[in-house]
Scaffold this motif. Structure first.
Motif, mmCIF file in Angstrom:
data_model
loop_
_atom_site.group_PDB
_atom_site.id
_atom_site.type_symbol
_atom_site.label_atom_id
_atom_site.label_comp_id
_atom_site.label_asym_id
_atom_site.label_seq_id
_atom_site.Cartn_x
_atom_site.Cartn_y
_atom_site.Cartn_z
ATOM 1 N N ARG A 1 74.215 73.480 97.765
ATOM 2 C CA ARG A 1 75.374 72.813 97.150
ATOM 3 C C ARG A 1 74.951 71.496 96.476
ATOM 4 O O ARG A 1 75.375 71.186 95.358
ATOM 5 C CB ARG A 1 76.437 72.555 98.217
ATOM 6 C CG ARG A 1 77.715 71.953 97.660
ATOM 7 C CD ARG A 1 78.808 71.857 98.709
ATOM 8 N NE ARG A 1 78.410 71.045 99.866
ATOM 9 C CZ ARG A 1 78.141 71.558 101.065
ATOM 10 N NH1 ARG A 1 78.210 72.886 101.265
ATOM 11 N NH2 ARG A 1 77.792 70.778 102.064
ATOM 12 N N THR A 2 74.119 70.714 97.165
ATOM 13 C CA THR A 2 73.663 69.429 96.608
ATOM 14 C C THR A 2 72.808 69.660 95.368
ATOM 15 O O THR A 2 72.936 68.932 94.362
ATOM 16 C CB THR A 2 72.854 68.653 97.666
ATOM 17 O OG1 THR A 2 73.654 68.486 98.832
ATOM 18 C CG2 THR A 2 72.430 67.299 97.141
ATOM 19 N N PHE A 3 71.946 70.671 95.399
ATOM 20 C CA PHE A 3 71.105 70.958 94.245
ATOM 21 C C PHE A 3 71.958 71.386 93.053
ATOM 22 O O PHE A 3 71.729 70.976 91.907
ATOM 23 C CB PHE A 3 70.096 72.048 94.606
ATOM 24 C CG PHE A 3 69.266 72.476 93.443
ATOM 25 C CD1 PHE A 3 68.371 71.599 92.825
ATOM 26 C CD2 PHE A 3 69.381 73.772 92.942
ATOM 27 C CE1 PHE A 3 67.625 72.006 91.738
ATOM 28 C CE2 PHE A 3 68.627 74.169 91.854
ATOM 29 C CZ PHE A 3 67.745 73.296 91.248
ATOM 30 N N ARG A 4 73.000 72.222 93.302
ATOM 31 C CA ARG A 4 73.869 72.664 92.213
ATOM 32 C C ARG A 4 74.605 71.474 91.596
ATOM 33 O O ARG A 4 74.782 71.397 90.367
ATOM 34 C CB ARG A 4 74.871 73.696 92.742
ATOM 35 C CG ARG A 4 75.656 74.388 91.630
ATOM 36 C CD ARG A 4 76.596 75.441 92.182
ATOM 37 N NE ARG A 4 75.845 76.557 92.773
ATOM 38 C CZ ARG A 4 75.835 76.842 94.055
ATOM 39 N NH1 ARG A 4 76.529 76.101 94.923
ATOM 40 N NH2 ARG A 4 75.138 77.877 94.516
ATOM 41 N N GLN A 5 75.029 70.539 92.440
ATOM 42 C CA GLN A 5 75.704 69.328 91.923
ATOM 43 C C GLN A 5 74.759 68.536 91.025
ATOM 44 O O GLN A 5 75.159 68.035 89.962
ATOM 45 C CB GLN A 5 76.166 68.453 93.105
ATOM 46 C CG GLN A 5 76.849 67.160 92.699
ATOM 47 C CD GLN A 5 77.167 66.265 93.899
ATOM 48 O OE1 GLN A 5 76.899 66.647 95.046
ATOM 49 N NE2 GLN A 5 77.725 65.115 93.652
#
Length: 559
Positions: free
Chosen positions: A50-54
């Motif tokens: 999720r953090t990488f996608r953000q």
């Protein structure tokens, strides 16, 4: 744009001490450099995705992307994987389902931006590798130590905490050696990133005593400067005319402050060299004056001591101790004072008069017993002249800041003061002769003080200056008498038989001498006079006389 992840709290293996702190320190550093930072700590696999996608979603408008990771990482078959905190990796089959491929992040960054920086502090000794090796059996050789070398596209730089295949150290401080060096050197103003990493490598080598060597792959095509150097303020142009006016104002200054101020304002000015020379001259002169004042102080003290060393009065010794509490003769003065007080005390007990005060008793001449009583003879404390060869001439103790007087200047000053006090020395010529000594002797007698010597000294001059009014009695010249505090001419009675006829007879011009000088000296007297007094001769003619202050004879002529 920057992505920062730090995993410390692993659930199935021992926790790591520093990644949590490393991530927070890097996030703070990058924000200070102007980066927009997406960060996460102690992330499981879902949170990492999720953090990488953000992060990837914000790269469209970025001109530079940066990724920092601290935590467990491993390599299998030459591919690098980042390990979330919830990974177990009980089998090599779990690798694709429980870890995050490092190449996935790098490929996304290279697709979105032209410049990419990756910092991996994930080469730690990894317990997951042992589980994988056991599960892979004969294929366990595919599980390597540390991280594998990563190929990068054009415009990318990948920095590892240590060389490929090696294990990085966690460190003893709050941060790992690699992260500590990054926080210190990353973004040095005006400095390229490759130069920053050279400094990082030096610090890590020093901190780990050569056991860990940071490594990087770079395909950058130009300089990458994370913080521009602040432009230096423009130096105002110097107006030569203003500088010249400034210099003319201070060039005759007698303190170094003037020229130091000039150098601060015009460090490379037209007169900078002259200003430095003047500062040196002033400081040298100040040091020389300090030494001279020190010598003068010593000379003044010696003169003061010489004037009182034979005294039999305790208060005079006490005055020396008050003026010079740490002086050259302090110990001697105390000994003499104690002995003098003891003598006076013994005289009182015996009912005898106190020790008398000797006035100018010549050396080697004993005072009569009737006058001195039981006066105790004390050794002379006059210093050996040879021990003061380097001392400057004595100066007045009361004004020790003035330059030392020469012998003739001292004599002239004392003559002037004695004349002021009515103790006539005649002409003020600086020659200390018999008449000057006699005037000083009369002064001492009238003021009831004792002098060790009748020679000029600064201490005596000090006493003369402090005296006021007439001290010595008025002494009238020949043909004068003292009347009401003034010298007036003695009135002579007219001889019997002289009368108008006789006077008329003597007023004849034929009875006048050719030179009236003898008559003028007889009438006026053999004393210095001012101006040109006019007299009438018995022969009827008038004459005028004149003379200098230092002359004892007058010159007269007919009018």
């Amino acid at each position: 744009m920057a992505l920062v992840i730090g995993n410390s709290a692993y659930q199935h293996v021992a926790e790591l001490k520093n990644p949590y702190n490393d991530a927070n320190a890097m996030a703070e550093k990058l924000e200070a450099l102007g980066f927009e930072v997406v960060s996460g700590v102690d992330l499981d696999l879902r949170a990492m995705r999720r953090t990488f996608r953000q992060f990837v979603g914000k790269l469209d408008q970025a001109d530079l992307a940066l990724f920092f990771y601290a935590g467990h990482g491993l390599q299998v078959h030459g591919e690098n994987y980042l390990v979330p905190v919830d990974a177990e990796l009980g089998s090599h089959l779990d690798l694709d389902f429980e870890t995050f491929p490092a190449n996935l992040i790098l490929n996304a960054m290279e697709d979105a931006t032209d410049i990419n920086l990756v910092f991996l502090d994930a080469c730690r000794n990894n317990p997951f590798t042992r589980n994988l090796a056991r599960s892979m059996g004969t294929r366990s050789a595919a599980v390597g130590r540390g991280l594998a070398k990563i190929g990068s596209g054009v415009g990318s730089l990948i920095s590892f905490a240590t060389q490929p295949g090696n294990v990085a150290l966690d460190g003893d401080g709050e941060n790992s050696p690699f992260t500590s060096a990054l926080v210190k050197h990353l973004g040095t103003p005006g400095q390229d990133i490759t130069r920053d990493l050279v400094l990082v490598r030096r610090d890590v080598l020093t901190a780990t005593k050569g056991e860990q060597v940071p490594w990087e792959n770079s395909s950058l095509t130009g300089e990458v400067i994370l913080r521009e150097k602040s432009p230096e303020p423009e130096t105002p142009k110097i107006n030569p005319q203003i500088e010249l006016t400034y210099w003319d104002t201070i060039k005759n200054g007698q303190t170094a402050d003037y020229f130091e101020t000039y150098l601060k304002r015009y460090p490379d000015g037209q007169f900078a060299d002259l200003a430095k020379l003047r500062i040196q001259e002033i400081k040298t002169a100040g040091e020389r004056n300090r030494i001279n004042r020190q010598r003068q102080d010593t000379a003044a003290e010696i003169a003061y001591w010489q004037s009182i060393q034979t005294t039999q009065r305790p208060e005079m010794l006490e005055s020396y101790l008050t003026r010079y509490p740490g002086g050259i003769y302090t110990d001697l003065a105390r000994l003499k004072l104690d002995a003098l007080k003891q003598t006076i005390s013994e005289d009182k007990k015996k009912g005898q008069p106190e020790t008398s005060i000797a006035l100018n008793t010549p050396s080697g001449t004993a005072a009569p017993a009737a006058e001195t009583g039981t006066e105790q003879q004390l050794a002379s404390l006059t210093p050996d002249p040879t021990s003061a060869d380097s001392l400057a001439p004595a100066v007045a103790a009361v004004d020790e800041t003035q330059p030392a007087l020469t012998e003739k200047e001292l004599a002239r000053a004392m003559q002037s003061e004695l004349n002021r006090l009515g103790c006539s020395v005649g002409g003020v010529d600086g020659v200390w002769g018999k008449r000057s000594r006699n005037a000083l002797k009369i002064y001492a007698k009238e003021t009831k003080i004792e002098l060790a010597s009748l020679d000029p000294s600064p201490a005596i001059l000090d006493g003369l200056k402090q005296s006021t009014g007439r001290i010595c009695p008025l002494t009238c010249s020949r043909n004068q008498e003292l009347k009401n505090g003034k010298c007036v001419a003695i009135k002579r009675e007219t001889p019997p038989g002289s009368g108008t006829n006789t006077q008329k007879a003597t007023q004849s011009a034929g009875n006048c001498p050719s030179n009236p000088t003898a008559y003028g000296n007889k009438i006026i007297g053999r004393v210095p006079t001012l101006g040109r007094p006019t007299l009438s001769h018995p022969c009827g003619r008038k004459l005028t006389c004149w003379g200098s202050k230092s002359s004892w004879n007058l010159t007269c002529k007919w009018i």
